[in-house]
Design a protein around this motif. Structure first.
Motif, short mmCIF file in Angstrom:
data_model
loop_
_atom_site.label_atom_id
_atom_site.label_comp_id
_atom_site.label_asym_id
_atom_site.label_seq_id
_atom_site.Cartn_x
_atom_site.Cartn_y
_atom_site.Cartn_z
N SER A 1 9.68 0.06 -14.98
CA SER A 1 10.04 0.39 -16.36
C SER A 1 11.46 -0.03 -16.71
CB SER A 1 9.88 1.89 -16.63
OG SER A 1 8.52 2.20 -16.71
N GLN B 1 9.58 2.66 -8.49
CA GLN B 1 9.52 3.03 -9.91
C GLN B 1 10.62 2.38 -10.72
OE1 GLN B 1 9.05 7.26 -10.45
NE2 GLN B 1 7.30 7.33 -9.09
N ALA C 1 -0.65 1.65 -21.39
CA ALA C 1 0.17 2.58 -20.59
C ALA C 1 -0.16 2.50 -19.12
CB ALA C 1 0.02 4.01 -21.10
N GLY D 1 -0.17 -3.86 -20.61
CA GLY D 1 0.32 -2.62 -20.01
C GLY D 1 1.06 -1.76 -21.01
N GLU E 1 3.51 2.04 -15.54
CA GLU E 1 4.06 2.96 -14.56
C GLU E 1 4.38 4.26 -15.26
OE1 GLU E 1 7.42 2.26 -11.66
OE2 GLU E 1 8.52 2.42 -13.53
N THR E 2 4.35 5.32 -14.55
CA THR E 2 4.83 6.55 -15.15
C THR E 2 6.31 6.62 -14.92
OG1 THR E 2 4.19 7.59 -13.12
CG2 THR E 2 2.74 7.92 -15.00
N MET E 3 7.01 7.10 -15.92
CA MET E 3 8.46 6.99 -15.89
C MET E 3 9.09 8.29 -15.46
SD MET E 3 10.50 5.28 -18.93
CE MET E 3 10.89 6.57 -20.06
#
Ligand SMILES: Nc1ncnc2c1ncn2[C@@H]1O[C@H](COP(=O)(O)OP(=O)(O)O)[C@@H](O)[C@H]1O
Ligand SMILES: [Mg+2]
Lengths: 322, 261
Positions: free
Chosen positions: B88, B85, B256, B252, B259-261
């Motif tokens: 971001s 992750q 969205a 992206g 990636e989820t942050m």
């Protein structure tokens, strides 16, 4: 000139649900919010989970394009001048991931120092200063995979400050920290604010916003429902009065009846050990206890008390109304 | 200057972050163990079936091995970021994206060269493979250009990883199709025309062909067209990957999907 300007920001997410019958759904995460943050201000975006805080921050740090509306940071548009914005902002988010586990804190910081274009000869002193600030000096050569949650969080902060950005975005920075760690972090945030940085902080802890922020915007379901200094927000309920009624089991119809009483602003229920606490916020000074109790026939009522409202009541009322 | 630093220093740190092959107990078996058995496996199949001599398999596999680190490694640079992750935080920096991602290829190419030298060594030591001293410089150049081309191909896989969830599946697909199609262990003329056409558009094919000729005594001048073709294919995949990367990055931010942050 405002350092951060958000104007009618909106963001919807398109996702699909269901595995067999896939259905498209649109989530309106942020529904037209506007605010300004002045230079040197510590501005809080306070709201419950899912209110749209992270989405707002992601738009401001150029990771998400707004569906509509616009935003500028230090005069640079977050969509058209993304590079300029990235150079000038730092961001920190709560959570354990987001660092290279197999590298030491030092190497994590070195890497991002390169990516933020910190000149080679400044890196060493800068990184040493930051390690000192976040209290990781002495542990910097250990791999991050062995770090506690608090240490990771402090590493995130150091990373966000590498390029000495004038503007900082902190997304629920104290989430998941133990009380001592959280308090230390809040002290650090206060120090950063004193050093002149413009900070936008999100949190769902009302007391955190109260103790740190110069100004707060309460956000609920993608909209700003109130904005002002902590004092002003408290002032919104200051003339009111809060009645707390302990009950043993209560039905929604009864709550609706209470809401219908003239002078009642908001009704919320808090779970207690064996009972529930019905918190009724009423308009200025009116003593409504009798009127309320008379509409509660059938419910087993325990202790009844009344008190002056707190900021928490203001928050609950605002978020509950939206 | 900043870009140069991101390219060299950043690339090196990121390599360590993603692979951690710095510890010898991990590095040596991964980098040298599998190649040893791969070369022996194919060489002995060759001996058993009596179809080709050892040199055919040694050269084919030694060049292919130099390229594998590139494909897997580049795919990992983005797939791995998803895993930790860190995508971001990475994309929130102003760093030049070309320097950022190309810089990561350098350690992979060096890694590939070491593997290749080892693989040729295995061939010389355990199998029936000889190499004249004057063939070494042109062979090294060919191995290098093949590794570069495969790394560019890997960057394409990595770029797709910005959109696709499972980049490792794609990387495996890419590696095994290269192993099958590029003349590593099967001569191209054994394939039907359409497969050969695909082979000609993939990296590695021309590099292996050139390496076999050089190992058999040809000079660089005899194979320079193959060398340049391999380089051209690499440049093409690299440019395509970069364009795709920038497109997925921009898209992206709209959809969205990063990636989820
Ligand atoms: N990538 C995404 N795809 C779909 N929905 C999302 C995505 N990210 C957030 N949401 C939804 O948008 C809303 C706001 O989320 P978020 O901005 O994360 O809120 P907060 O940070 O205030 O908790 C929530 O309903 C959340 O489920
Ligand atoms: Mg959030």
């Amino acid at each position: 000139m405002a350092v951060i300007e958000a104007s009618e920001l909106r963001r919807t997410y398109r996702t699909t649900t269901g595995t067999i019958r896939r259905r498209r759904v649109e989530v309106e995460a942020v529904r037209g919010i506007s605010f300004e943050v002045a230079e040197g201000e510590l501005f809080g975006l306070l709201g419950p989970n899912g209110a749209g805080k992270t989405t707002t921050i992601k738009m401001l740090i150029t990771l998400l394009v707004p569906t509509s509306g616009s935003a500028r940071v230090l005069g640079h548009d977050v969509v058209r001048e993304a590079g300029e914005v990235r150079r000038r902002v730092g961001y920190v988010f709560g959570g354990e991931r987001g660092v290279y586990e197999r590298l030491s804190a030092l190497d994590n910081l070195r890497y991002f120092a390169e990516l933020y274009g910190v000149p080679g000869r400044e890196q060493k002193t800068r990184i040493a200063e930051l390690l000192d600030l976040v209290g990781l000096t002495g542990r910097e050569k250990e791999r991050v995979e062995g770090y506690s949650r608090g240490m990771r969080q402090r590493l995130h902060i150091a990373r966000g400050l590498l390029h000495d950005p004038p503007v900082l975005f902190l997304d629920e920075p104290t989430i998941g920290l133990d009380p001592v760690g959280a308090r230390e972090l809040r002290a650090m945030i206060a120090t950063l604010a004193e050093s002149g940085k413009t900070i936008l902080l999100t949190t769902h802890y009302m007391f955190e916003a109260d103790s740190l922020c110069d100004r707060i915007a309460v956000i609920a379901k993608g909209k700003i429902v109130a904005e002002g200094t902590p004092q002003q927000l408290k002032g919104g309920v200051a003339e009111g009065w809060v009645v707390e009624i302990e009950v043993y089991g209560i039905e929604d119809v009864v709550l609706d009846r209470l809401r219908a009483v003239p002078g009642v602003r908001a009704v919320a229920v808090e779970e207690r050990d064996q009972a529930q606490l019905v918190v009724v916020q009423t308009d200025s000074g009116q003593e409504l206890t009798h009127a309320l109790l008379s509409r509660m026939d059938g419910a087993a009522v325990g202790r009844v008390s009344s008190r002056e409202p707190t900021l928490e009541d203001a928050y609950v009322a605002l978020v509950g109304e939206s | 200057m900043t870009h140069v630093r991101v390219f060299f220093i950043g690339g090196y740190i990121a390599y360590r972050a993603l692979f951690n092959w710095m510890h010898p107990s991990y590095y040596i078996p991964t980098m040298l163990g599998a190649p040893l058995f791969q070369i022996l496996f194919f060489a002995y199949i060759g001996r058993y079936t009596g179809l080709k001599d050892d040199a055919f398999f040694v050269v084919g596999n030694a060049v292919q091995l130099s390229a594998m680190a590139g494909v897997y490694g580049m795919a990992m640079t983005i797939g791995g970021e998803r895993w930790t992750q860190t995508l971001s935080p990475l994309l929130a920096t102003p760093a030049n994206r070309l320097a950022l991602f190309l810089g990561r290829s350098l350690p992979l190419i060096a890694n590939g060269m070491v593997t290749s030298v080892f693989a040729f060594g295995v061939g010389w030591w355990l199998l029936d493979f000889e190499l004249a001293a004057e063939s070494i410089p042109p062979l090294a150049a060919i191995v290098l250009v093949s590794a570069v081309a495969c790394t560019a191909f890997g960057l394409l896989v990595g770029a797709i990883g910005l959109r696709a969830r499972d980049v490792f599946f794609l990387a495996n697909l890419a590696v095994f199709s290269l192993l099958l199609m590029c003349g590593v262990n099967i001569p191209l003329d054994a394939f039907p025309g359409w497969m050969e056409a695909i082979s000609r558009a993939l990296p590695l094919t021309h590099g292996i062909e050139a390496a076999r000729e050089v190992a058999a005594g040809a000079g660089f001048a005899d194979v320079d067209h193959l060398f340049w073709t391999e380089l051209g294919i690499g440049v093409f995949y690299g440019a395509f990957a970069y364009a795709l990367f920038r497109f997925f990055e921009a898209d992206g931010r709209k959809r969205a999907t990063l990636e989820t942050m």
